[in-house]
Design an enzyme around this catalytic site. Sequence first.
Site, PDB file in Angstrom:
ATOM      1  N   LYS A 132     115.687  -4.649 -14.770  1.00 37.99           N
ATOM      2  CA  LYS A 132     115.559  -3.336 -14.306  1.00 37.99           C
ATOM      3  C   LYS A 132     116.781  -2.526 -14.753  1.00 37.99           C
ATOM      4  O   LYS A 132     117.748  -2.840 -15.195  1.00 37.99           O
ATOM      5  CB  LYS A 132     115.696  -3.417 -12.708  1.00 37.99           C
ATOM      6  CG  LYS A 132     115.606  -2.059 -12.140  1.00 37.99           C
ATOM      7  CD  LYS A 132     115.890  -2.066 -10.602  1.00 37.99           C
ATOM      8  CE  LYS A 132     117.076  -2.514  -9.871  1.00 37.99           C
ATOM      9  NZ  LYS A 132     118.082  -1.139 -10.096  1.00 37.99           N
ATOM     10  N   GLU A 201     114.870   5.433  -5.178  1.00 35.24           N
ATOM     11  CA  GLU A 201     116.109   5.266  -4.210  1.00 35.24           C
ATOM     12  C   GLU A 201     116.628   6.684  -3.585  1.00 35.24           C
ATOM     13  O   GLU A 201     116.664   7.492  -4.422  1.00 35.24           O
ATOM     14  CB  GLU A 201     117.212   4.597  -5.094  1.00 35.24           C
ATOM     15  CG  GLU A 201     118.197   4.394  -4.057  1.00 35.24           C
ATOM     16  CD  GLU A 201     119.398   3.406  -4.415  1.00 35.24           C
ATOM     17  OE1 GLU A 201     120.343   3.159  -3.667  1.00 35.24           O
ATOM     18  OE2 GLU A 201     119.239   2.951  -5.540  1.00 35.24           O
TER      19      GLU A 201
END
Length: 286
Positions: A132, A201
Amino acid sequence: MSTTFTIDTSTSRANPTPAPMKRLTIPALRKAKDGTPLVMLTAYTVRTAQLLDPHCDLLLVGDSLGQVVYGLPSTVPVTLDMMAAHGAAVVRGSYHSVVIIDMPFGSYEASPEKAFENAAWLLKQTGAAGVKMEGGEAMAPTVRFLVERGVPVMGHVGLTPQAVNVLGGYGARGRTPEEAAKIVADAVAIADAGAFSIVIEGVVEPIAIEITRKVACPTIGIGASALCDGQVLVAEDMLGMFERTARFVKRFDDLSGRISAAVETYAADVRSRSFPGPEQTYAPKD
């Protein structure tokens, strides 16, 4: 039959035994778009991975371990060696979930070539399925470079903790039209570059919904929207290990309280000499 290694807790806390390889795959995760939401939690240790694995589709070895495990002020000081050690432990402790490992700050930004070198090293060291990376349009060429060379990449847009010094804190992102448009453009660029999934996020909810509708890959929300294709939280946060958590965290238990109570009882038993008792000591043979 292909095997991986898990820990046989019925005999030893550290005795590897082969288990059937039944892992989900990244192509299978891609098909989850608009289907049953994907479940992802962070994991940093073998035992945590064992407990989370049967219930999750993905386990994220997040650079949040810098704060959760090491007590660092942010994720910025986390190193490749830290990620490799914890990533290998999580892979050993799981056999069902797709394990994804964070690329730490400074390990991928300099060039696509450097990012590939470090990503390949992490995958070799850990056995994880993919990496990631935080960042948007600026990182799209790097995402494409890695994907074209066999490294699956999960993107991460919105509130990007590695950029805390630039962002000035951990507040929600996208409160202005300009910033909202930039976050959407970042996500689209990363998806178009070949990311198999994108973490969104800490954004105002309409942004997460728009991104989820615009990109072909599954989105994973954290402080985003229930309409994302999946959700992720730091396991220690959702289990109630910390008193202070972000607004977007739901505490599903109070492990800190239960651990504290158990230790209080243990301490009392030690001080009263009621522990250890006959069940915990060895009598001489007749």
